[in-house]
Design a protein around this motif. Structure first.
Motif, PDB file in Angstrom:
ATOM      1  N   ALA A 134       0.340  12.378  -3.715  1.00 38.83           N
ATOM      2  CA  ALA A 134       1.254  11.851  -2.707  1.00 38.83           C
ATOM      3  C   ALA A 134       2.680  12.187  -3.122  1.00 38.83           C
TER       4      ALA A 134
ATOM      5  N   LYS B  16       4.545  11.193  -6.520  1.00 41.48           N
ATOM      6  CA  LYS B  16       3.520  10.611  -7.391  1.00 41.48           C
ATOM      7  C   LYS B  16       2.775  11.712  -8.133  1.00 41.48           C
TER       8      LYS B  16
ATOM      9  N   SER C 194      -9.689   3.022  -5.981  1.00 43.74           N
ATOM     10  CA  SER C 194      -8.992   2.877  -4.705  1.00 43.74           C
ATOM     11  C   SER C 194      -9.775   3.441  -3.523  1.00 43.74           C
TER      12      SER C 194
ATOM     13  N   LYS D 211      -6.537   4.688   5.127  1.00 43.67           N
ATOM     14  CA  LYS D 211      -5.377   3.811   5.066  1.00 43.67           C
ATOM     15  C   LYS D 211      -4.118   4.665   4.902  1.00 43.67           C
ATOM     16  N   PRO D 212      -2.954   4.146   5.277  1.00 45.34           N
ATOM     17  CA  PRO D 212      -1.718   4.918   5.100  1.00 45.34           C
ATOM     18  C   PRO D 212      -1.508   5.375   3.652  1.00 45.34           C
ATOM     19  N   GLU D 213      -1.956   4.578   2.698  1.00 44.56           N
ATOM     20  CA  GLU D 213      -1.775   4.949   1.289  1.00 44.56           C
ATOM     21  C   GLU D 213      -2.687   6.096   0.857  1.00 44.56           C
ATOM     22  N   ASP D 214      -3.601   6.532   1.719  1.00 43.76           N
ATOM     23  CA  ASP D 214      -4.420   7.715   1.442  1.00 43.76           C
ATOM     24  C   ASP D 214      -3.676   9.004   1.787  1.00 43.76           C
ATOM     25  N   THR D 215      -2.514   8.884   2.389  1.00 45.28           N
ATOM     26  CA  THR D 215      -1.732  10.065   2.743  1.00 45.28           C
ATOM     27  C   THR D 215      -1.357  10.845   1.495  1.00 45.28           C
TER      28      THR D 215
ATOM     29  N   SER E 147      -1.458   7.774   9.756  1.00 45.18           N
ATOM     30  CA  SER E 147      -0.314   7.114  10.388  1.00 45.18           C
ATOM     31  C   SER E 147      -0.637   6.787  11.826  1.00 45.18           C
TER      32      SER E 147
END
Length: 120
Positions: free
Chosen positions: A40, A43, A62, A86-90, A119
Motif C-alpha cells: 500500500a 507502507k 488480516s 475492505k478499503p484497507e486491502d487497497t 472504494s
C-alpha cells in the motif's frame, strides 16, 4: 528467461470480490512456493498468502477467512480469490515464485504488480 504476469486487479466496492491470476512462463523446470504480496502507499510490502507445491497454504492474519490462494501446477499459475474486500486491502498486489530453471538452480521471481482499489 522467466516471467510472471499478473492480472485481475480492479476498482471494487467494499464487500466486493476479485480474482487475481499470475502465470509463470519461460524456461521452467519446476516451481516450489508461490505467493502473493501487497504494498500500500507509504507502507512496506507484506506477505498476503503463500502456497507450497503440495498445496499447503498460509495467510496473513488480516486476510485469513476472506482470501483464498490456489494454484494449477500444470499451468504454472497461482490465483488469489479476494472476498469481502475492505478499503484497507487497497494496494498493488505482487506475485512471487520460487522457480527452478534446472534441477540444480533457481531464483525468486516477481511479477510487475496489479492494482486493487477498494472504494465506494
Amino acid at each position: 528467461q522467466v516471467q510472471l504476469v499478473e492480472s485481475g486487479g480492479d476498482l471494487v466496492q467494499p464487500g466486493g470480490s476479485l480474482r487475481l491470476s499470475c502465470a509463470a512462463s519461460g524456461r521452467i523446470f519446476s516451481i516450489n512456493d508461490m505467493a502473493w504480496y501487497r504494498q500500500a502507499p507509504a507502507k512496506q510490502r507484506e506477505l498476503v498468502a503463500l502456497i507450497t507445491r503440495g498445496n499447503s497454504a498460509t495467510y496473513a492474519d488480516s486476510v485469513r477467512g476472506r482470501f483464498t490462494i490456489s494454484r494449477e501446477n500444470v499451468k504454472n499459475t497461482v490465483y488469489l480469490q479476494l472476498n469481502n474486500l475492505k478499503p484497507e486491502d487497497t494496494a498493488v498486489y505482487y506475485c512471487n515464485a520460487d522457480i527452478k530453471q534446472t534441477p540444480w538452480s533457481g531464483n525468486l521471481y516477481w511479477g510487475q504488480g496489479t492494482q486493487v482499489t477498494v472504494s465506494s
